[in-house]
Design a protein around this motif. Structure first.
Motif, mmCIF file in Angstrom:
data_model
loop_
_atom_site.group_PDB
_atom_site.id
_atom_site.type_symbol
_atom_site.label_atom_id
_atom_site.label_comp_id
_atom_site.label_asym_id
_atom_site.label_seq_id
_atom_site.Cartn_x
_atom_site.Cartn_y
_atom_site.Cartn_z
ATOM 1 N N PRO A 295 0.808 -1.225 0.000
ATOM 2 C CA PRO A 295 0.000 0.000 0.000
ATOM 3 C C PRO A 295 0.839 1.271 0.000
ATOM 4 C CG PRO A 295 -0.949 -1.584 1.511
ATOM 5 C CD PRO A 295 0.346 -2.174 1.040
ATOM 6 N N SER A 296 2.061 1.217 0.562
ATOM 7 C CA SER A 296 2.945 2.387 0.589
ATOM 8 C C SER A 296 3.643 2.616 -0.741
ATOM 9 C CB SER A 296 3.998 2.212 1.688
ATOM 10 O OG SER A 296 4.776 1.054 1.437
ATOM 11 N N GLY A 297 3.524 1.671 -1.692
ATOM 12 C CA GLY A 297 4.198 1.796 -2.977
ATOM 13 C C GLY A 297 5.519 1.069 -3.028
ATOM 14 N N ILE A 298 6.046 0.616 -1.888
ATOM 15 C CA ILE A 298 7.296 -0.139 -1.849
ATOM 16 C C ILE A 298 7.080 -1.512 -2.482
ATOM 17 C CG2 ILE A 298 8.921 -1.296 -0.286
ATOM 18 C CD1 ILE A 298 8.689 1.050 1.569
ATOM 19 N N ILE A 299 8.065 -1.956 -3.267
ATOM 20 C CA ILE A 299 7.981 -3.257 -3.917
ATOM 21 C C ILE A 299 8.815 -4.257 -3.133
ATOM 22 C CG2 ILE A 299 8.411 -4.558 -6.025
ATOM 23 C CD1 ILE A 299 8.099 -1.955 -7.562
ATOM 24 N N LEU B 239 9.552 -0.825 5.210
ATOM 25 C CA LEU B 239 8.144 -1.207 5.332
ATOM 26 C C LEU B 239 7.499 -0.581 6.558
ATOM 27 C CD1 LEU B 239 8.398 -4.991 4.423
ATOM 28 C CD2 LEU B 239 7.374 -3.194 3.036
ATOM 29 N N ALA B 240 8.302 -0.289 7.580
ATOM 30 C CA ALA B 240 7.771 0.267 8.824
ATOM 31 C C ALA B 240 7.737 1.786 8.820
ATOM 32 C CB ALA B 240 8.608 -0.217 10.012
ATOM 33 N N ALA B 241 8.252 2.412 7.757
ATOM 34 C CA ALA B 241 8.322 3.879 7.707
ATOM 35 C C ALA B 241 7.282 4.420 6.740
ATOM 36 C CB ALA B 241 9.714 4.324 7.274
ATOM 37 N N SER B 242 6.666 5.542 7.102
ATOM 38 C CA SER B 242 5.703 6.205 6.222
ATOM 39 C C SER B 242 6.450 6.868 5.070
ATOM 40 C CB SER B 242 4.913 7.256 7.002
ATOM 41 O OG SER B 242 4.237 6.668 8.076
ATOM 42 N N GLN B 243 5.919 6.723 3.879
ATOM 43 C CA GLN B 243 6.573 7.276 2.706
ATOM 44 C C GLN B 243 6.151 8.733 2.482
ATOM 45 O OE1 GLN B 243 8.951 5.312 1.033
ATOM 46 N NE2 GLN B 243 8.485 4.228 2.936
ATOM 47 N N PRO B 244 7.060 9.586 1.988
ATOM 48 C CA PRO B 244 6.696 10.987 1.739
ATOM 49 C C PRO B 244 5.622 11.073 0.663
ATOM 50 C CG PRO B 244 8.849 10.464 0.800
ATOM 51 C CD PRO B 244 8.460 9.301 1.640
ATOM 52 N N PRO B 245 4.700 12.014 0.792
ATOM 53 C CA PRO B 245 3.617 12.122 -0.197
ATOM 54 C C PRO B 245 4.141 12.592 -1.542
ATOM 55 C CG PRO B 245 3.570 13.985 1.313
ATOM 56 C CD PRO B 245 4.612 13.050 1.836
ATOM 57 N N PRO B 246 3.568 12.112 -2.645
ATOM 58 C CA PRO B 246 3.983 12.575 -3.973
ATOM 59 C C PRO B 246 3.500 13.991 -4.237
ATOM 60 C CG PRO B 246 2.129 11.078 -4.158
ATOM 61 C CD PRO B 246 2.508 11.097 -2.714
ATOM 62 N N PRO C 46 1.468 -2.173 18.884
ATOM 63 C CA PRO C 46 2.484 -1.336 18.225
ATOM 64 C C PRO C 46 3.886 -1.936 18.226
ATOM 65 C CG PRO C 46 1.063 0.006 19.633
ATOM 66 C CD PRO C 46 0.715 -1.419 19.908
ATOM 67 N N LYS C 47 4.223 -2.741 19.226
ATOM 68 C CA LYS C 47 5.584 -3.286 19.307
ATOM 69 C C LYS C 47 5.853 -4.310 18.210
ATOM 70 C CE LYS C 47 5.748 -2.821 24.341
ATOM 71 N NZ LYS C 47 5.832 -3.557 25.627
ATOM 72 N N THR C 48 4.878 -5.152 17.914
ATOM 73 C CA THR C 48 5.092 -6.241 16.963
ATOM 74 C C THR C 48 4.400 -6.016 15.629
ATOM 75 O OG1 THR C 48 3.204 -7.429 17.923
ATOM 76 C CG2 THR C 48 5.393 -7.950 18.787
ATOM 77 N N ASP C 49 3.477 -5.063 15.560
ATOM 78 C CA ASP C 49 2.696 -4.848 14.339
ATOM 79 C C ASP C 49 3.049 -3.538 13.650
ATOM 80 O OD1 ASP C 49 1.375 -7.204 14.752
ATOM 81 O OD2 ASP C 49 -0.313 -6.307 15.799
ATOM 82 N N VAL C 50 4.327 -3.136 13.719
ATOM 83 C CA VAL C 50 4.710 -1.848 13.130
ATOM 84 C C VAL C 50 4.476 -1.838 11.630
ATOM 85 C CG1 VAL C 50 6.605 -0.223 12.826
ATOM 86 C CG2 VAL C 50 6.408 -1.497 14.954
ATOM 87 N N VAL C 51 4.890 -2.906 10.942
ATOM 88 C CA VAL C 51 4.711 -2.966 9.493
ATOM 89 C C VAL C 51 3.233 -2.995 9.137
ATOM 90 C CG1 VAL C 51 5.066 -4.412 7.452
ATOM 91 C CG2 VAL C 51 6.941 -4.053 9.070
ATOM 92 N N ARG C 52 2.480 -3.816 9.828
ATOM 93 C CA ARG C 52 1.030 -3.902 9.573
ATOM 94 C C ARG C 52 0.365 -2.555 9.808
ATOM 95 N NH1 ARG C 52 -3.173 -6.573 13.520
ATOM 96 N NH2 ARG C 52 -5.047 -6.644 12.264
#
Length: 583
Positions: free
Chosen positions: A93-97, A150-157, A213-219
């Motif tokens: 969903p973040s666009g990361i492949i 995967l755990a970091a929010s991506q900058p908006p386009p 939050p500790k274990t579900d950061v990516v989710r």
């Protein structure tokens, strides 16, 4: 028995090498065929993941003890010995492949692909942490890098990039999207997915178990990204004020992601939180067992306006005297007549509660969907001001869960609603404007809550509070009707929607469903609800298997609880979603 030649393609030899011919008899089992192919190839490697794929039938031959005769294989069969697990690219969903399995390293990759195929799968569903991440991600630098992305929010386009992206303009276009889901009861190769194909990974079911939050950061991050794009691309309706709240939270999340590193957990604070939660549970137990026996549950009394939307009517809100007692709302013509029989009583236990608020326009409405024998009855209550709305909204939410006003969470619920309303307020009297650089986000929240407060979770909570949250649309043709309509599928109900004007015609809850069946020959679904209510329809924009899987999946989700969250009954899931193919 007669000996005949069987042609088997071996993928490892390359596409230019012709298929291998092996001599077989009809009583030779599948395992024997694989052994002959391996011996003739003279290749030395691990063959444990390989299996025979029957091209004409589009199916795997996974039972090595079955004979060729039992499988129905003759000399004209085209078989291929190939790995069962192949390289696949998932667009998050973040666009990361993310590449899930890779046979060799791509030297000229155009896109930045994060390879996690070398990460070992966890041995149990209870994750072990290392360096602030699941242990199996922390074993190698490559997987650790992938985890951090995967755990970091991506900058908006850029805005012009968003403007060029696809927007769904009506219900039919939103329904078309749901025709693209893959079938969970069939393998990827059976559905035409080839080596290194690119698939979109999205959360399909909008039933989220408790997020840790500790274990579900990516989710949590990928859920936030999916919610963010649902808002930006207008996949879900929201008011201008709600959009501003989302924007504020998104700004805060983006700013923190750029300027701060994730805060590591403090064992002392974790122990304190656990102790406080235990104390809260203990106090709640004592209050419900002892205190409530010596006192009556509080009540609400007030003048409110009520509106029951019906098609082809222009009647608006009408004022009555309302009382809220336990989980029931009663209303009377006036306060003086409250000692008589009420005009109507509505038990809110099990109902749906949604806000319909516009703070700037002083609109404070509560939308109720109350279960009835014929489906869901829609009711709107209108309050005069914020304080009144906060109390009645909190009472309705508790009643929907079977709780009364005496519950210890009532005050917290009221405060939470008031905080949400405060976020939507604007201050037009402020003449000074601040640039993005001058806004100090750290001054908005105290230091303690910078560590504990989770803006992404708040974003998801507000997303879940939207009236149309979690609805997946399919265009259907109901039995006996001559025009197409829309079926909205939510985590706890089905909604029949008029395609022409978008009005809700009928709502049915899953907990009133007795059974559902699919006629796979004519692609028709039939559902029976309590009270001898029967519904049948054909799917127009999607295969009926997709609707069947939605319903079965949500019912499976409803069977899970916090106590069961560490074990997953996959067999039950496939029985509920697989249909005739799973039997």
């Amino acid at each position: 028995m007669a000996v005949w030649d069987l042609c088997v393609t071996l993928e490892e030899l390359g596409a230019e090498i012709p298929p291998l011919k092996i001599s077989v008899t009809s009583d030779l089992h599948i395992g024997g065929v694989i052994l002959k192919v391996v011996e003739k190839s003279q290749l030395k490697r691990d063959w444990s993941d390989h299996a025979l794929w029957w091209e004409q039938k589009q199916q795997w031959l996974l039972k090595p003890s079955w004979t060729l005769d039992k499988c129905g294989i003759h000399a004209d069969a085209r078989l291929c010995l190939t790995p069962q697990h192949k390289p696949l690219q998932l667009v998050m969903p973040s666009g990361i492949i993310v590449r899930m399995r890779k046979k060799k390293k791509d030297k000229d990759a155009e896109e930045n692909v994060y390879d996690i195929t070398c990460a070992p799968l966890p041995s149990s569903t209870i994750l072990k942490l290392a360096n602030g991440m699941p242990a199996f991600f922390a074993e190698k630098p490559e997987t650790e890098t992938a985890y951090k992305m995967l755990a970091a929010s991506q900058p908006p386009p850029a805005p012009e990039t968003i403007a060029k992206m696809y927007f769904s303009t009506n219900l039919v276009e939103k329904a078309q999207i749901n025709s693209r889901w893959l079938d969970s009861s069939r393998s990827l190769l059976q559905q035409g997915v080839k080596d290194d194909d690119k698939l979109l990974l999205r959360f399909k079911y909008y039933s989220f178990l408790d997020i840790e939050p500790k274990t579900d950061v990516v989710r949590l991050t990928q859920l936030y990204e999916q919610a963010r794009w649902a808002i930006l691309l207008e996949d879900i309706e929201c008011t201008e004020e709600e959009m501003m709240v989302f924007a504020a939270l998104q700004y805060h999340i983006g700013k923190v992601a750029l300027t701060e590193q994730p805060v590591s957990s403090c064992p002392a604070m974790d122990d304190l939180d656990s102790a406080l939660q235990s104390l809260e549970v203990k106090l709640e137990g004592e209050s419900s067992a002892d205190i409530l026996e010596t006192m009556t549950a509080p009540e609400l009394h007030d003048y409110l306006k009520i509106f029951r939307p019906k098609r082809l009517t222009l009647k608006g809100f009408k004022q009555f005297w309302f009382t809220f007692k336990e989980t029931t709302i009663s209303y009377y013509k006036s306060k003086e007549e409250s000692s008589k029989e009420p005009i109507q009583q509505m038990n809110l236990k099990g109902c749906e509660v949604a806000p319909d608020v516009n703070v700037a326009g002083k609109k404070f409405c509560i939308r109720l969907l109350i279960p009835g024998p014929e489906g869901m009855n829609e009711v709107y209550l209108r309050c005069e001001h914020e304080q009144q709305y906060s109390r009645w909204m909190a009472a309705c939410r508790l009643a929907s869960k079977g709780k009364t006003l005496a519950d210890s969470s009532f005050t917290n619920e009221v405060q939470s609603i008031q905080s949400f309303l405060a976020m939507q307020k604007t201050s037009p009297s402020t003449n000074t404007t601040q640039t993005e650089e001058s806004i100090n986000t750290h001054s908005l929240v105290c230091l303690r809550y910078q560590k504990k407060y989770k803006p992404k979770q708040k974003f998801l909570q507000i997303w879940q509070a939207l009236p149309d949250f979690g609805l997946s649309y399919v265009v259907v043709r109901f039995k006996g009707c001559r025009k197409d309509e829309v079926l909205g599928i939510a985590n706890n109900r089905l909604i029949r929607i008029d395609l022409g004007i978008g009005d809700i015609v009928k709502t049915w809850r899953y907990n009133t469903m007795r059974q559902w069946n699919v006629n796979w020959d004519i692609k028709q679904m039939a559902i029976e609800f309590d009270g001898n209510v029967n519904v049948a329809f054909n799917c127009v924009t999607a295969n009926c298997k997709i609707v069947h899987e939605y319903i079965g999946g949500y019912i499976f989700m409803s069977t899970r609880s916090r106590d069961q969250s560490d074990t997953l009954n996959e067999e039950l899931f496939h029985k509920l979603t697989g249909g005739h193919e799973a039997l």
